[in-house]
Motif scaffolding. Structure first.
Motif, PDB file in Angstrom:
ATOM      1  N   THR A 215      44.021  45.021  43.175  1.00 23.03           N
ATOM      2  CA  THR A 215      45.107  44.534  44.032  1.00 23.03           C
ATOM      3  C   THR A 215      45.181  43.002  44.084  1.00 23.03           C
ATOM      4  O   THR A 215      46.266  42.426  43.935  1.00 23.03           O
ATOM      5  CB  THR A 215      44.920  45.105  45.455  1.00 23.03           C
ATOM      6  OG1 THR A 215      44.834  46.531  45.311  1.00 23.03           O
ATOM      7  CG2 THR A 215      46.069  44.763  46.362  1.00 23.03           C
ATOM      8  N   GLU A 219      48.364  40.579  42.815  1.00 22.67           N
ATOM      9  CA  GLU A 219      49.152  39.714  43.700  1.00 22.67           C
ATOM     10  C   GLU A 219      49.180  38.280  43.205  1.00 22.67           C
ATOM     11  O   GLU A 219      50.237  37.651  43.134  1.00 22.67           O
ATOM     12  CB  GLU A 219      48.639  39.842  45.132  1.00 22.67           C
ATOM     13  CG  GLU A 219      49.219  41.122  45.730  1.00 22.67           C
ATOM     14  CD  GLU A 219      48.550  41.629  46.977  1.00 22.67           C
ATOM     15  OE1 GLU A 219      47.763  40.867  47.592  1.00 22.67           O
ATOM     16  OE2 GLU A 219      48.810  42.798  47.328  1.00 22.67           O
ATOM     17  N   ASP A 223      52.731  36.645  41.820  1.00 21.20           N
ATOM     18  CA  ASP A 223      53.243  35.438  42.497  1.00 21.20           C
ATOM     19  C   ASP A 223      53.296  34.269  41.514  1.00 21.20           C
ATOM     20  O   ASP A 223      54.246  33.488  41.502  1.00 21.20           O
ATOM     21  CB  ASP A 223      52.343  35.064  43.687  1.00 21.20           C
ATOM     22  CG  ASP A 223      52.463  36.079  44.819  1.00 21.20           C
ATOM     23  OD1 ASP A 223      53.368  36.938  44.751  1.00 21.20           O
ATOM     24  OD2 ASP A 223      51.636  36.021  45.748  1.00 21.20           O
ATOM     25  N   ARG A 239      48.944  48.679  41.051  1.00 28.71           N
ATOM     26  CA  ARG A 239      47.639  48.355  41.654  1.00 28.71           C
ATOM     27  C   ARG A 239      46.706  49.546  41.511  1.00 28.71           C
ATOM     28  O   ARG A 239      47.046  50.642  41.918  1.00 28.71           O
ATOM     29  CB  ARG A 239      47.825  48.027  43.136  1.00 28.71           C
ATOM     30  CG  ARG A 239      48.572  46.735  43.374  1.00 28.71           C
ATOM     31  CD  ARG A 239      49.143  46.682  44.795  1.00 28.71           C
ATOM     32  NE  ARG A 239      49.742  45.398  45.099  1.00 28.71           N
ATOM     33  CZ  ARG A 239      50.958  45.013  44.702  1.00 28.71           C
ATOM     34  NH1 ARG A 239      51.718  45.819  43.979  1.00 28.71           N
ATOM     35  NH2 ARG A 239      51.416  43.808  45.019  1.00 28.71           N
TER      36      ARG A 239
END
Ligand code: FAD
Length: 245
Positions: A215, A219, A223, A239
């Protein structure tokens, strides 16, 4: 019409050690359906007392291989299902599976344009299905894989990735976050914005990105890709687990 996905009994046809912590199980399926690379199967294990546990595993093999699928499983030391698949399951054993499942984190030859794949650890599994399919289907649009592993020994599919690199417009970059072999020329840190920019820039802003792994990595990478200029709707994520450590 949408097909209902029923449970079926798969037979373990082969088991291959990929790294000290990762094995690939080849499962023969009585009711095989061609999948789209990126899709997964659910496995359901049921004990004699009726207790059952269910987990998802991405399909590693390409849809060109009819009748069977490869699942590549990392052994999570304190886990319930993955140590069982590693330590107990033998060739010839049977257990329940259902699939293929998933309609968003998928890529196949019908999708045009540059392809940017970002993997952490066993997150490389569905991306490998995409690369295997891409090679089998003769797709030559540019593609790049950025693959983060802790150590050189933990790189999954290393020899096969080496063979695919440089063929049909595929470039592969590695980053090793814990230790590196002497003379290592790849990246040596966690995935960050600068790395994503460097790897992704040659593909331009039309690239379609697939990010898969723990996870925390997913992220950071998703991003970062957005900050690098990729529109959010061109970044697909999957994920695998809670841990980013
Ligand atoms: C769509 C999807 C596809 C997946 N594909 C794959 C795949 O191709 N290969 C693969 O190895 N796994 C894959 N996973 C993860 C897999 O489903 C299990 O979560 C994993 O094998 C752990 O199950 P377990 O029963 O051994 O551990 P559990 O008993 O569920 O968990 C034990 C401990 O490990 C932690 N943990 C759980 N999962 C992970 C993880 N992935 N990494 C680190 N820590 C974890 C838990 O928080 C817990 O503390 C996928 C998950 C999803 C949702």
């Amino acid at each position: 019409m949408k097909r209902t996905i029923e449970w079926q009994r798969a037979t373990v046809k082969a088991i291959k050690a990929e790294t000290p912590e990762v094995k690939t199980l080849t499962l023969a399926l009585p009711d095989w359906t061609a999948h789209r690379p990126g899709q997964h199967y659910d496995i359901r294990l049921t004990a004699e007392d009726g207790y059952s546990a269910q987990r998802s595993y991405s399909i590693a093999s390409p849809p060109e291989r009819a009748g069977e699928i490869d699942l590549t499983v990392e052994r999570i030391a304190d886990g319930e299902v993955s140590p069982y698949l590693h330590d107990v399951v033998l060739v010839g054993d049977r257990f329940e599976v259902r699939g293929p499942i998933g309609g968003y984190f998928v890529w196949d030859r019908t999708i045009d344009g540059p392809l940017l794949l970002v993997a952490g650890g066993s997150g490389v599994v569905p991306l490998m299905a995409m690369l295997r399919h891409r090679a089998a289907a003769g797709v030559t649009a540019p593609a790049r894989l950025l693959y983060s592993a802790r150590t050189y020994e933990q790189i999954i599919y290393g020899p096969e990735l080496e063979k695919l690199t440089g063929r049909d417009g595929l470039a592969v970059s590695y980053t090793l976050t814990r230790s590196r072999p002497p003379g290592w020329k790849g990246y040596a840190r966690r995935i960050d914005d600068a790395m994503l920019k460097e790897v992704g820039a040659p593909l331009g802003r039309d690239a379609l990105a697939y990010v898969c792994g723990p996870t925390a990595l997913v992220e950071v990478a998703a991003d970062g890709l957005e900050r690098a200029g990729l529109p959010a709707e061109r970044i697909r994520t999957e994920r695998f687990g809670p841990s980013g450590a």
